[in-house]
Structures are given as C-alpha cells and as structure tokens.
Write an enzyme that holds these catalytic residues in place. Structure first.
Site, short mmCIF file in Angstrom:
data_model
loop_
_atom_site.label_atom_id
_atom_site.label_comp_id
_atom_site.label_asym_id
_atom_site.label_seq_id
_atom_site.Cartn_x
_atom_site.Cartn_y
_atom_site.Cartn_z
N GLU A 118 0.85 -1.20 0.00
CA GLU A 118 0.00 0.00 0.00
C GLU A 118 0.88 1.25 0.00
O GLU A 118 2.03 1.23 0.47
CB GLU A 118 -0.87 -0.03 1.26
N ASN A 156 -12.46 -1.30 -0.73
CA ASN A 156 -11.71 -1.85 0.40
C ASN A 156 -12.38 -1.40 1.69
O ASN A 156 -12.67 -0.21 1.85
CB ASN A 156 -10.27 -1.34 0.38
N GLU A 157 -12.61 -2.31 2.58
CA GLU A 157 -13.21 -1.99 3.89
C GLU A 157 -14.29 -0.92 3.72
O GLU A 157 -14.25 0.14 4.36
CB GLU A 157 -12.13 -1.57 4.89
N TYR A 187 -6.80 -9.16 11.51
CA TYR A 187 -5.45 -8.91 12.04
C TYR A 187 -5.33 -9.52 13.43
O TYR A 187 -6.31 -9.59 14.19
CB TYR A 187 -5.19 -7.41 12.13
N GLU A 215 -6.30 -9.13 3.72
CA GLU A 215 -5.41 -8.49 4.70
C GLU A 215 -5.37 -9.36 5.95
O GLU A 215 -6.41 -9.62 6.56
CB GLU A 215 -5.90 -7.08 5.08
N GLN A 223 2.13 -6.10 5.47
CA GLN A 223 2.34 -5.79 4.08
C GLN A 223 3.78 -6.18 3.75
O GLN A 223 4.58 -6.39 4.66
CB GLN A 223 2.11 -4.31 3.83
O1 AHR Z 1 -2.98 -2.59 6.20
C1 AHR Z 1 -3.23 -1.36 6.83
C2 AHR Z 1 -4.69 -0.95 6.77
O2 AHR Z 1 -5.46 -1.85 7.52
C3 AHR Z 1 -5.33 -0.96 5.41
O3 AHR Z 1 -5.09 0.22 4.71
C4 AHR Z 1 -6.78 -1.09 5.73
O4 AHR Z 1 -7.50 -1.73 4.71
C5 AHR Z 1 -6.80 -1.86 7.04
O5 AHR Z 1 -7.62 -1.29 7.98
#
Ligand code: AHR
Length: 508
Positions: A29, A176-177, A252, A308, A357
């Site tokens: 990103e 995205n999101e 995450y 992600e 990432q």
């Molecule tokens: O990966 C960092 C961020 O985490 C991304 O930009 C977003 O999609 C997520 O909240």
C-alpha cells in the site's frame, strides 16, 4: 524428551482440495515506507534500481515465488485516482494521503511502475479499485487502460504513455473496507454498489476478470450474508449470479487487545499466549464465513479471499505512528506458520490471502534501513512453505488431541500441522507454539509408500528474537534432524516455539 504428543492420520491416497498458490499473496500500500523508500527509491537513487524499483529487494522476494501483489491499498485505494499516476512523472499531480499521516503523495509510483514491479517479481497484479471516492466510470476505464488491445480511448492513452500491448490483470478488488475507511457504508447499500461496479469492470479480449467484492471485518458474517444474498438466485439450480467472483474479509492479530496493542519485540509470556489465542481465531472466522457462503453457494463457485491478515503491533519508538512500522520476531513467524496450516485446511473455499504488508509496514517480509535491509522471520516461513503453493492438501485426521495452552480462560491448541503433495513430493509443516515445552508429532502415513527427505527448522532461544542489520540471521532456517521414521509413522520432535518442515517422497 517430549512432554506432549499430537497424533494424526494422513491418507496419502485421499487428496483434498488444491491449495491455491494465491493463499501466499502479498499486499503493498501507499503507506509509510512500503512503496517509497521501500520498493521504490526513484531512478536517481544510489541504491541499485531499475526504473526506480529496488533490485536487491526484488531479488530477495523472488525466492518466495510471490503469486500476486495487491495494490494500491487498503484505505489508500479509496482515495486513489489512477489517472494521477500515469504519464511523465514531473507532470503528475500530487495529493494528500489522508489515511496515512497526511503526507504528500507525488504519484511517481503509479500504474506502469506497479505493473513493472509485478513483472520483476513474477507476481500477478491484484488491483483494488476506488469505490469510496471514485466513480464507476473511473474504475471501468482503469480496466480498459490496462487490458484492452486494439483501438479505444484508454488503449490509445496507454500507448501514448509508452505501453503498446495490454497487460493481463485478472484480479480486481471492488473497494476496500467499505464498512469503514472505504466509505462507512451499510452492507445492503454496498452490496448494490458492488454489483454496479462489477458490471462495468469488463472482460476485454481474453482478459477474464476475477472481481473481489470488499468484504467483512473479522467475524461480521452478516456482511458476507448481505453480499451472498444480493447475487443469489435462491431456488434455482445454477447457483449465484456471475457478477463478482469472490468476497473478502480482513483479520489482524494483536495482543493484549486490539485497542491496546503491545510491542513487536518486548512482550510478556501472557502477551505471547494471547497472540496465539487470537491468531487461532482466524480458523473459526473462515469457518463462519464459509458456512454462510455454503447456504447460498453450496458448490463453492464464489471464492473467499482474506486480502489483509497478519500481526499489528505498536509502531517502533521514534518512527511516525501513521507509518505502521514494526519489527518482526520469531513470534510473528509462528503466527504466520499457524495461519498457513489454517488456510490449507480451508482450501476448498479460501482462494486467496494477502499478508499485510510486504515491505516496512506491519508484518513485513523485508525491513529496509537505507541501502541495507533485513529479511524477517516471517519471510523465512513463506520461503520454507512455498512448495504448498498449488499442491494438493492432505487433510490431517487428529486421533489424539493436540496439546493445549490456556490464557485468560481461553484454550488454544499449541501444536499445529498441515501437509500437501505435488509431483510425488509431500511437504509437512509443523508448528509448536508452546513457549517452554517440546512437542512430539506422530503422523501415520497411509495409502502409499514413502521415503523421508530433508527437514528444516526455524527457531531461536526466545520468541522475541528478531533480525537486524547488525544481526541478519538471529532467526534463520537451519537443517532439522528431529524427524524419524517409525514403521509407517513419521515421528517429529519439535522444540518449544519452533516451526519445521519435512519433505517426503511418495511412491506414485
Ligand atoms: O494494512 C493497513 C490498513 O489496515 C489498510 O489500509 C486497511 O484496509 C486496514 O484497515
């Protein structure tokens, strides 16, 4: 001597689904130092580069066989306007990257540079289109610009910018999101937008798109249900309508809590166990989304994508908190190896996953420091596991419960494993999450003759161990001789907090 044992049967003659190589995907990103000062140093840099792209990093990443790279975001994708990133660099307009530190983005790394990077890596591009602040026309024209041959307004523009032939770009993210940074939408509203955007992202020539509708946060199964419902044809035999081909989710891992993230390299034993309990959650989350999808799409025509995932710690002291730069310890590597076992298990529905990432941001493969760089423990897991890509999963039938640990009243299995076969070679991956105890894994391998091959192990004296520019291999794979044959069983003694792989040859 082992204190704990996991026993399982593996039927070498009963193949499971193929493990898509795209489960080993990546994500880059415009965030902090991932692109600029990470992948891209600019043509005038003293760091060796081709067209501004760092060749030493590309060389290191090529060893991972990266199947696909997601770009330009994340949250950034929903304020990115692709036309600002084409044409002569000096005349590209700049913008403010509002999500990630309000830094000025000069757009020097744009569509052509991204496609060059993918070509250098040997990875397929996965482009996230802007739904949050873009238009249907803008996304539709981006697809045309990249993939249409012959004469058309966008293919002419591409040629003016120096690229004659169209590229192949299969993977497109629709937003995205969109429940958060991508527009704060409600699921039903986005479900209609996803249909609309997907409709105007066209297949040009033989470039067949695989459109991924922006999906749920964590275990928000109602989001997945809204998307599945909106393309379903309940009661008809043909299954869901072919408007988009997948839906995604993000998850995450953090500890002690999402709202109170700990540090990457200094953490307590409890924080370590909380990390592993939280990492295991992705198993039930994938199962939950899959259950919802099974109700609307029993044939699994629509894929589930986790675009992600990874660890998220407090940023390193002295760095910009908006840049999400974190170190990467043996703990992160064990989170990664556990995720891969879980991904392999769900390979029927889960078709793609992208760690967040690749360089300098969150759970990275590579951390740069000027001209120097470090390969992280997580990098080594991707490398040791790469032969699972496009191999056939061999499910493990656990006959004797895995050892468990408990933290905050939550139990989790402290041993995990997975196996796959490709071209007569079996790769077995095994993780012992336990901080203190060794573990024994006994796999009864049935259905075919086999020969024991090489083993490798990734461990260190502590789970806090990590690599730095002054100590590049504090955590690096070594030869492993803890695997033996006992009759038809493979018996492996895994030291505490370690990840190991063992190869076998099978008689075909
Ligand atoms: O990966 C960092 C961020 O985490 C991304 O930009 C977003 O999609 C997520 O909240």
């Amino acid at each position: 001597m082992s204190n704990t044992t996991m026993k399982a049967v593996v039927n070498l003659d009963v193949p499971g689904p193929t493990i898509s190589r795209h489960l080993y995907g990546h994500f880059a990103e415009h965030l902090g130092r991932c692109i600029y000062d990470g992948f891209y140093v600019g043509e005038g840099s003293a760091v060796p580069n081709v067209g501004g792209i760092r060749t030493d990093i590309v060389d290191a990443l090529r060893a991972l066989d990266i199947p696909n790279l997601r770009w330009p975001g994340g949250c950034f994708a929903d304020e990115y306007h692709w036309r600002d990133g084409i044409g002569p660099k000096e005349s590209r307009p700049s913008m403010v990257n509002t999500h990630w530190g309000n830094v000025v983005e000069n757009n020097h790394f744009g569509t052509h540079e991204f496609m060059d990077l993918c070509e250098m890596l040997g990875a397929e591009p996965y482009i996230s289109g802007n739904v949050g602040s873009g238009t249907v026309q803008e996304m539709s024209e981006w697809v045309e610009y990249l993939t249409r041959s012959g004469d058309s307004p966008m293919s002419r523009l591409r040629r003016e910018n120096g690229r004659e032939e169209p590229w192949k770009v299969k993977f497109w993210g629709i937003g995205n999101e969109t429940w958060g940074c991508g527009g704060n939408m409600r699921a039903e509203y986005f479900a209609d937008l996803a249909r609309q955007y997907a409709t105007y992202c066209k297949n040009h020539g033989d470039n067949t798109l695989y459109r991924v509708a922006s999906g749920a946060r964590d275990d928000d199964y109602s989001w997945t249900e809204a998307l599945m419902k909106s393309i379903s044809c309940l009661g008809c035999s043909q299954g869901p309508r072919n408007i988009y081909q997948a839906t995604s989710f993000h998850y995450y891992t953090s500890a002690p809590a999402w709202e109170n993230k700990g540090r990457a390299t200094s953490f307590s034993d409890d924080e370590y166990d909380q990390t592993m309990a939280n990492a295991w959650r992705i198993d039930e989350i994938i199962a939950g989304h899959s259950r919802v999808m099974d109700c609307y799409d029993p044939q699994a025509r629509i894929g589930l994508v986790c675009d992600e995932w990874g660890t998220w710690w407090k940023t390193e002291e002295g760095t910009n908190p908006s840049f999400l730069f974190q170190q990467n310890a043996l703990r992160d590597a064990l989170v990664a190896s556990l995720h891969f076992d879980i991904f392999h298990k769900h390979a029927r529905r889960l078709v793609m996953a992208n760690i967040a990432q690749t360089v300098n941001v969150l759970q990275a493969m590579v951390l740069t420091d000027g001209e120097r760089f470090v390969l992280t423990p997580t990098y080594h897991v991707f490398e040791m596991n790469k032969d699972h890509q496009d191999a056939v999963n061999l499910p493990l039938h656990v006959t004797h419960d895995s050892p468990r640990r408990a933290v905050d009243g939550r139990e989790f299995e402290s041993v995990s494993a997975s196996a796959s076969v490709k071209d007569g070679r079996v790769l077995v991956s095994m993780t012992n999450l336990d901080l203190h105890d060794d573990a024994r894994i006994r796999l009864d391998l049935r259905g075919a003759g086999w020969t024991l091959g090489e083993g490798r192990i990734l461990t260190a004296s502590s789970v806090q161990a990590h690599n730095t520019v002054d100590d590049l291999s504090a955590v690096a794979p070594e030869k492993f001789d803890g695997a033996q044959r006992d009759g038809e069983s493979l018996v492996v003694d895994l030291p505490a907090h370690s990840f190991a792989t063992v190869q076998l040859s099978v008689e075909q």
